[in-house]
Write an enzyme that holds these catalytic residues in place. Sequence first.
Site, mmCIF file in Angstrom:
data_model
loop_
_atom_site.group_PDB
_atom_site.id
_atom_site.type_symbol
_atom_site.label_atom_id
_atom_site.label_comp_id
_atom_site.label_asym_id
_atom_site.label_seq_id
_atom_site.Cartn_x
_atom_site.Cartn_y
_atom_site.Cartn_z
ATOM 1 N N ALA A 1 -1.483 9.451 7.318
ATOM 2 C CA ALA A 1 -0.124 9.985 7.491
ATOM 3 C C ALA A 1 0.881 9.378 6.497
ATOM 4 C CB ALA A 1 0.344 9.754 8.933
ATOM 5 N N SER B 1 0.826 -1.218 0.000
ATOM 6 C CA SER B 1 0.000 0.000 0.000
ATOM 7 C C SER B 1 0.857 1.264 0.000
ATOM 8 C CB SER B 1 -0.950 0.003 1.197
ATOM 9 O OG SER B 1 -0.231 0.027 2.406
ATOM 10 N N ASN B 2 2.005 1.207 0.664
ATOM 11 C CA ASN B 2 2.915 2.361 0.603
ATOM 12 C C ASN B 2 3.502 2.522 -0.794
ATOM 13 O OD1 ASN B 2 3.117 3.552 3.360
ATOM 14 N ND2 ASN B 2 3.588 1.438 3.883
ATOM 15 N N LEU C 1 18.153 -6.020 7.202
ATOM 16 C CA LEU C 1 19.351 -6.157 6.377
ATOM 17 C C LEU C 1 20.581 -5.860 7.211
ATOM 18 C CD1 LEU C 1 17.962 -4.316 3.235
ATOM 19 C CD2 LEU C 1 18.420 -6.769 3.426
ATOM 20 N N HIS D 1 7.903 4.741 8.974
ATOM 21 C CA HIS D 1 7.673 3.973 10.201
ATOM 22 C C HIS D 1 6.385 4.476 10.874
ATOM 23 C CE1 HIS D 1 8.584 1.585 13.702
ATOM 24 N NE2 HIS D 1 8.367 2.641 14.469
ATOM 25 N N ASP E 1 21.944 3.423 12.056
ATOM 26 C CA ASP E 1 20.963 2.540 12.679
ATOM 27 C C ASP E 1 19.763 2.389 11.745
ATOM 28 O OD1 ASP E 1 19.065 1.292 14.169
ATOM 29 O OD2 ASP E 1 18.902 2.848 15.704
#
Length: 211
Positions: free
Chosen positions: A180, A13-14, A94, A110, A149
């Site tokens: 969002a 969907s993104n 990964l 996120h 990170d």
Amino acid sequence: MVKTAVLVSGGGSNLQALLDAKLFGELKNCELAAVISSAPDVYALKRAEYAGIPSYVVDAAIFPNRASFTEAIIQKLHDLDIELVVLAGFKRFLEIQFFRAYKNKVIVTHPSLLPVFSGKDYVGISACKAALDTGVRYTGATTYVVTDDPCSGPIILQKPVPVLPDDTPAVLQRRIMEDAEWEILPKSLSLMCEGKVTISGNKTIIRETQK
Ligand code: GRF
């Protein structure tokens, strides 16, 4: 045009939000050059096909370990001359080699307002469950650039979303995506491709967000 690959693992969907933005001319200086899935038979691959974007499967299940899977992803991106990578609902971790190979060239969406609910325990719907468990009134979505990170990095855009009394994790996850993520992910990618995002320490500086 910045050659961009979108890494997916599921429904996509993104990815669809990015494809739609491209169609409507909202992704500036961006070529959606490839969709790479960590699993076969996922709907994200159909979305790529319908949009006429080349798609590839690097099936995580056939690799003996994360290092060899990571190597295969890097190789595929290099073979395709990819300059920028979007992790959009990509559900595999990964190795650091990937983020070194594409330092400051990987963007992630996120489902929380970083820095809360981030890290390996808060992937996908877990971040939405954590928002309910802790009783926050607002959560939302964040896009960021990976530096070292993979679970956090200099923030590009954020958008808050209310947490409502009867929410389940799935209902909240859906609201975060609709209200969002599908808005800020395409905007973030466009800003990156337009060269408007500069990384300064652990922050980004964004030029000309308003026109
Ligand atoms: C959702 O958990 C969303 O919050 C996160 O990716 C998942 C959606 O995956 N960023 P997809 O894009 O529909 O495959």
